[in-house]
Scaffold this motif. Structure first.
Motif, short mmCIF file in Angstrom:
data_model
loop_
_atom_site.label_atom_id
_atom_site.label_comp_id
_atom_site.label_asym_id
_atom_site.label_seq_id
_atom_site.Cartn_x
_atom_site.Cartn_y
_atom_site.Cartn_z
N ALA A 81 0.83 -1.17 -0.03
CA ALA A 81 0.06 -0.01 -0.16
C ALA A 81 0.96 1.41 -0.03
N ASN A 82 0.46 2.43 -0.46
CA ASN A 82 1.01 3.47 -0.67
C ASN A 82 0.21 4.48 0.35
N PHE A 83 0.49 4.44 1.83
CA PHE A 83 -0.53 5.31 2.75
C PHE A 83 -0.20 6.51 2.50
N GLU A 84 0.89 7.08 2.08
CA GLU A 84 1.36 8.60 1.79
C GLU A 84 0.16 8.96 0.95
N LEU A 85 0.27 8.42 -0.22
CA LEU A 85 -0.83 8.80 -1.33
C LEU A 85 -2.36 8.78 -0.84
N MET A 86 -2.55 7.90 -0.13
CA MET A 86 -3.89 7.67 0.62
C MET A 86 -4.30 8.60 1.64
N LYS A 87 -3.07 9.15 2.35
CA LYS A 87 -3.35 10.14 3.12
C LYS A 87 -3.49 11.58 2.41
N GLU A 88 -2.63 11.71 1.70
CA GLU A 88 -3.03 12.78 0.79
C GLU A 88 -4.33 13.03 0.21
N GLU A 89 -4.88 11.81 -0.26
CA GLU A 89 -6.21 12.02 -0.96
C GLU A 89 -7.13 12.26 0.07
N LEU A 90 -7.32 11.57 1.39
CA LEU A 90 -8.27 11.79 2.36
C LEU A 90 -7.93 13.10 2.69
N GLY A 91 -6.95 13.69 2.91
CA GLY A 91 -6.75 15.11 3.28
C GLY A 91 -7.17 16.22 2.42
N SER A 92 -7.40 15.66 0.88
CA SER A 92 -7.71 17.00 -0.06
C SER A 92 -9.15 17.26 -0.02
N HIS A 93 -10.13 16.66 0.89
CA HIS A 93 -11.37 16.82 0.94
C HIS A 93 -11.72 17.70 1.78
N ASN A 94 -12.58 18.87 1.64
CA ASN A 94 -13.16 19.68 2.52
C ASN A 94 -14.46 19.06 3.14
N TYR A 95 -14.01 18.37 4.43
CA TYR A 95 -15.00 17.84 5.10
C TYR A 95 -16.11 18.81 5.99
N GLU A 96 -15.50 19.81 6.02
CA GLU A 96 -16.49 20.92 6.82
C GLU A 96 -17.70 21.26 5.82
N VAL A 97 -17.34 21.30 4.69
CA VAL A 97 -18.49 21.40 3.47
C VAL A 97 -19.17 20.20 3.15
N LEU A 98 -18.44 19.10 3.24
CA LEU A 98 -19.16 17.76 2.73
C LEU A 98 -20.27 17.42 4.04
N MET A 99 -19.78 17.84 5.01
CA MET A 99 -20.63 17.12 6.15
C MET A 99 -21.48 18.53 6.39
N SER A 100 -21.80 19.74 6.06
CA SER A 100 -22.42 20.77 6.49
C SER A 100 -23.81 20.30 6.36
N ASN A 101 -24.46 20.71 7.56
CA ASN A 101 -25.91 20.36 7.88
C ASN A 101 -26.18 18.71 7.54
N LYS A 102 -25.23 17.81 7.95
CA LYS A 102 -25.47 16.59 7.91
C LYS A 102 -25.51 16.02 9.46
N ASN A 103 -26.38 14.78 9.50
CA ASN A 103 -26.37 14.40 11.04
C ASN A 103 -25.42 13.30 11.07
N ALA A 104 -25.23 12.75 12.12
CA ALA A 104 -24.12 11.83 12.57
C ALA A 104 -24.15 10.75 11.67
N GLU A 105 -25.16 9.95 11.03
CA GLU A 105 -25.12 8.98 10.35
C GLU A 105 -24.84 9.32 9.00
N GLU A 106 -25.22 10.38 8.24
CA GLU A 106 -24.90 10.79 7.06
C GLU A 106 -23.22 11.20 7.07
N CYS A 107 -22.54 11.81 7.95
CA CYS A 107 -21.35 11.88 8.19
C CYS A 107 -20.60 10.69 8.10
N TYR A 108 -21.02 9.92 8.91
CA TYR A 108 -20.38 8.66 8.82
C TYR A 108 -20.31 7.92 7.60
#
Length: 205
Positions: A96-123
């Protein structure tokens, strides 16, 4: 196969709110797939046909009603039960390339993606992002496994091999060989009993 009564699962995206999400998690953990994509009661897919990924379903069709549900007709392809070796694909974490995996996961704006979402939807959002990154950066490899039952452990294999060898030696009818054969037979019985008891305790727990 059965009526799971979980109408809120989207089987195209494999996403759902609880309790359907729990079933999706169990299926993912155990490499299972669900084959029916047609409603079986009104507009809901309640009756599910699930198998592990190494089994194939042919000719699945939702047919006439029985009561308030429609029947599901299909054929199941199974391997010859005498086949001892099976191939299975698993994640190869060593490659596995965990460095690239970490970069991909860190590239998302989770604050926007999870805005107005409940806990289940965020999960579900987080789970989907992790699954996508896993597919991108952790390759799969084929492993070989046997369909030996749980009681047939490696230890029992070794003892059985010794038992067979002493059966061959027994034909010489010498007293030392006879005593050794008796000893190995008793060891096999003790090991099988001990292994069976451990499995029963694990299942009961």
């Amino acid at each position: 196969m059965g009526d799971f009564n979980l109408p809120h699962i989207n089987w195209t995206t494999r996403q759902s709110q609880a309790p359907g999400s729990k079933l999706i998690d169990v299926m993912s953990t155990n490499s299972q797939q669900q084959h029916d994509n047609e409603p079986t009661r009104e507009n809901n897919i309640l009756d599910l046909v699930m198998t592990t990924t190494d089994l194939s379903i042919n000719g699945l069709e939702v047919t006439d009603k029985i009561g308030d549900h429609q029947m599901i007709d299909f054929s199941l392809e199974v391997q010859d039960p005498t086949t001892r070796i099976q191939n299975k694909q698993v994640l190869d974490h060593k490659q596995a390339n965990f460095e690239l995996m970490k970069e991909e996961l860190g590239s998302h704006n989770y604050e926007v993606l999870m805005s107005n979402k409940n806990a289940e939807e965020c999960y579900m959002i987080l789970k989907e992002k992790i699954a996508t990154a896993t597919e991108h950066h952790i390759p799969r490899k084929r492993v070989r496994r046997t369909n030996n039952p749980p009681l047939f452990s490696q230890e029992i294999k070794r003892i059985n091999a010794r038992q067979h060898s002493y059966r061959r030696l027994k034909r010489y009818q010498t007293e030392p060989d006879r005593q050794e054969h008796i000893h190995v037979c008793r060891a096999v019985k003790r090991t099988r009993t001990f292994t069976k008891r451990n499995i029963e305790i694990t299942v009961a727990a």
